[in-house]
Write an enzyme that holds these catalytic residues in place. Structure first.
Site, PDB file in Angstrom:
ATOM      1  N   ASP A  16       2.247  -2.898  15.571  1.00 19.44           N
ATOM      2  CA  ASP A  16       3.670  -2.542  15.513  1.00 19.44           C
ATOM      3  C   ASP A  16       4.112  -1.735  16.729  1.00 19.44           C
ATOM      4  O   ASP A  16       5.055  -2.108  17.439  1.00 19.44           O
ATOM      5  CB  ASP A  16       3.968  -1.750  14.240  1.00 19.44           C
ATOM      6  CG  ASP A  16       3.751  -2.571  12.974  1.00 19.44           C
ATOM      7  OD1 ASP A  16       4.094  -3.758  12.984  1.00 19.44           O
ATOM      8  OD2 ASP A  16       3.239  -2.021  12.002  1.00 19.44           O
ATOM      9  N   ARG A  95       1.675  11.675   7.294  1.00 19.79           N
ATOM     10  CA  ARG A  95       2.963  11.445   7.953  1.00 19.79           C
ATOM     11  C   ARG A  95       3.742  12.731   8.247  1.00 19.79           C
ATOM     12  O   ARG A  95       4.333  12.855   9.326  1.00 19.79           O
ATOM     13  CB  ARG A  95       3.813  10.488   7.120  1.00 19.79           C
ATOM     14  CG  ARG A  95       3.196   9.099   6.950  1.00 19.79           C
ATOM     15  CD  ARG A  95       2.649   8.560   8.248  1.00 19.79           C
ATOM     16  NE  ARG A  95       2.117   7.212   8.135  1.00 19.79           N
ATOM     17  CZ  ARG A  95       1.036   6.803   8.774  1.00 19.79           C
ATOM     18  NH1 ARG A  95       0.361   7.653   9.543  1.00 19.79           N
ATOM     19  NH2 ARG A  95       0.621   5.565   8.659  1.00 19.79           N
ATOM     20  N   ASP A 124       6.251   4.597   4.387  1.00 25.15           N
ATOM     21  CA  ASP A 124       6.121   5.484   5.548  1.00 25.15           C
ATOM     22  C   ASP A 124       7.445   5.736   6.255  1.00 25.15           C
ATOM     23  O   ASP A 124       7.649   6.811   6.838  1.00 25.15           O
ATOM     24  CB  ASP A 124       5.103   4.917   6.539  1.00 25.15           C
ATOM     25  CG  ASP A 124       3.679   5.239   6.148  1.00 25.15           C
ATOM     26  OD1 ASP A 124       3.486   6.132   5.311  1.00 25.15           O
ATOM     27  OD2 ASP A 124       2.748   4.598   6.683  1.00 25.15           O
ATOM     28  N   SER A 176      -3.170  -4.946   7.764  1.00 26.37           N
ATOM     29  CA  SER A 176      -2.441  -3.730   8.091  1.00 26.37           C
ATOM     30  C   SER A 176      -3.321  -2.569   7.664  1.00 26.37           C
ATOM     31  O   SER A 176      -3.623  -2.418   6.472  1.00 26.37           O
ATOM     32  CB  SER A 176      -1.101  -3.689   7.349  1.00 26.37           C
ATOM     33  OG  SER A 176      -0.437  -2.464   7.606  1.00 26.37           O
TER      34      SER A 176
END
Length: 405
Positions: A16, A95, A124, A176
């Site tokens: 990404d 995060r 996320d 992923s």
């Protein structure tokens, strides 16, 4: 599109974020400053500087947040006993620490936007953006997955190939993944069908350990010491929390500990399937829970268990920097004042077996609980039962017409 001059990008070097750098430059014409956070993902950071600059970033920050991540996010969550539907929150509590540092760098650099590579389907995006709002409420946030025409990871790979961006994956290994010192998650590909068994024994699938069936035939013992709920040593060797986690990752991984195959309820409303490796974290949670069985009173333990669900929801939903999470952490810290002692565990082919627990603050009394002779007066139980059972007795007398008016 809004005029952006300088954008700070959360950068991992994965699929990404690798294509987001040229996409931002093409579509916003802005300078891109990449920020890679070291939260214990190890070799994934290798070669990031060259890759970021080659693909168009003006500079790359590599910030070592490992100890902050462990001490300020992992340990408080573990002490709370917070689990989201069984998931030990590995991606969730990474995060906030990353996004907080990104804001600090964005403000330092005079950036007018922050970008991330989270999809519009995932959790996320919420976790990153709520943290950004907590520290830079007026900052512009760019989420390419909510803007561009790319619709799949295969199309991302095509875009990367067009731009000659080197990738560590291909269409056959296109899971992923998210890796940090706490865990490794696997999503996508054949795992999207809950009917497919994970390929635990396929070479390269598991990275932090082995499957239980591939673990040694001999058990491994490990002893962990806690002080006020915080782990301080493994097998008598004092070390900081991050090193304890590394040690337990190795021991747990070798014994097939900490695999979780879960269909969970995402914050955005859909169910998703993930496979998680959390070897050291699973051991820590278990050891801490065992120690609390002898150091916490019943009512505190019960209330803590109830609030653990709320704590887990807050972490999972990206609400770390909120008054409620801070209040719950204060409650948890109060409960941990006497959670000091040692726990011995036996690890065997994916199983964690209790092998002993000791604490100077133990509420367990062998003298009181023994089946042998003790000072406990068993006759006291009769009066207790009479009072405890009085409502039941009165109701029965009423139902049978025997209650005296």
């Amino acid at each position: 599109m809004k005029q952006i001059k300088k954008c700070v990008l959360a950068y991992s070097g994965g699929l990404d974020t690798s294509i987001i750098i040229p996409w931002l430059k093409e579509n916003y014409g802005c300078e891109v400053i990449a920020v890679a956070a070291n939260v214990g993902q190890g070799e994934e950071l290798d070669g990031l500087h060259e890759k970021a600059i080659t693909t168009g970033a003006s500079k790359l920050y590599i910030e070592d947040l490992t100890d902050e991540f462990v001490d300020d996010y992992i340990i408080p969550t573990m002490m709370a006993g917070a689990k989201y539907e069984g998931y030990l929150l590995g991606t969730s509590f990474a995060r906030p620490v990353i996004a907080k540092r990104m804001v600090e760098i964005a403000l330092k650099e005079g950036a007018d936007a922050i970008a991330h590579g989270c999809t519009g389907k995932g959790n996320d995006q919420v976790r990153f953006e709520l943290t950004i709002k907590a520290f830079a409420p007026q900052m512009t946030i760019i989420a390419p997955w909510r803007e561009w025409d790319i619709k799949s990871r295969d199309e991302e790979i095509e875009y990367a190939e067009e731009k000659n961006i080197p990738l560590k994956i291909n269409r056959e290994t296109n899971y992923s993944k998210d890796k940090n010192l706490w865990h490794l998650s696997h999503e996508g590909m054949e795992l999207e069908d809950p009917g497919n068994e994970p390929s635990y024994n396929k070479e390269g699938f598991l990275e932090l350990g082995v499957s239980p069936e591939m673990a040694p035939d001999k058990p491994t013992y490990v002893e962990i010491e806690f002080k006020k709920g915080v782990p301080v040593s493994v097998d008598g060797v004092l070390m900081k929390a991050s090193d304890i986690k590394r040690t337990l990752n190795q021991i747990g991984g070798e014994n097939g500990i900490g695999l979780l195959d879960l269909v969970e309820n995402r914050l955005v409303g859909m169910k998703s399937r993930g496979v998680y490796e959390t070897p050291g974290g699973t051991i820590l949670y278990h050891a801490h829970e065992v120690l609390e069985t002898i150091t916490l009173d019943k009512e505190t333990s019960r209330m803590k268990s109830k609030l653990a669900i709320t704590f887990a929801d807050l972490v999972y939903n990206g609400q770390w920097f909120t008054p409620l999470r801070e209040a719950l952490s204060a409650f948890v810290s109060e409960t941990q004042k006497n959670v000091s002692g040692k726990v011995r565990l036996k690890l065997y082919k994916g199983n964690i077996i209790n092998a002993g627990v000791w604490s100077k603050n133990s509420l367990y009394s062998e003298d009181i609980a023994t089946f042998g002779e003790s000072d406990y007066n068993q006759k006291d139980a009769e009066g207790f039962i009479n009072l405890f059972g009085l409502p039941i007795q009165v109701k029965a007398l009423l139902d049978q017409g025997l209650l005296k008016k």
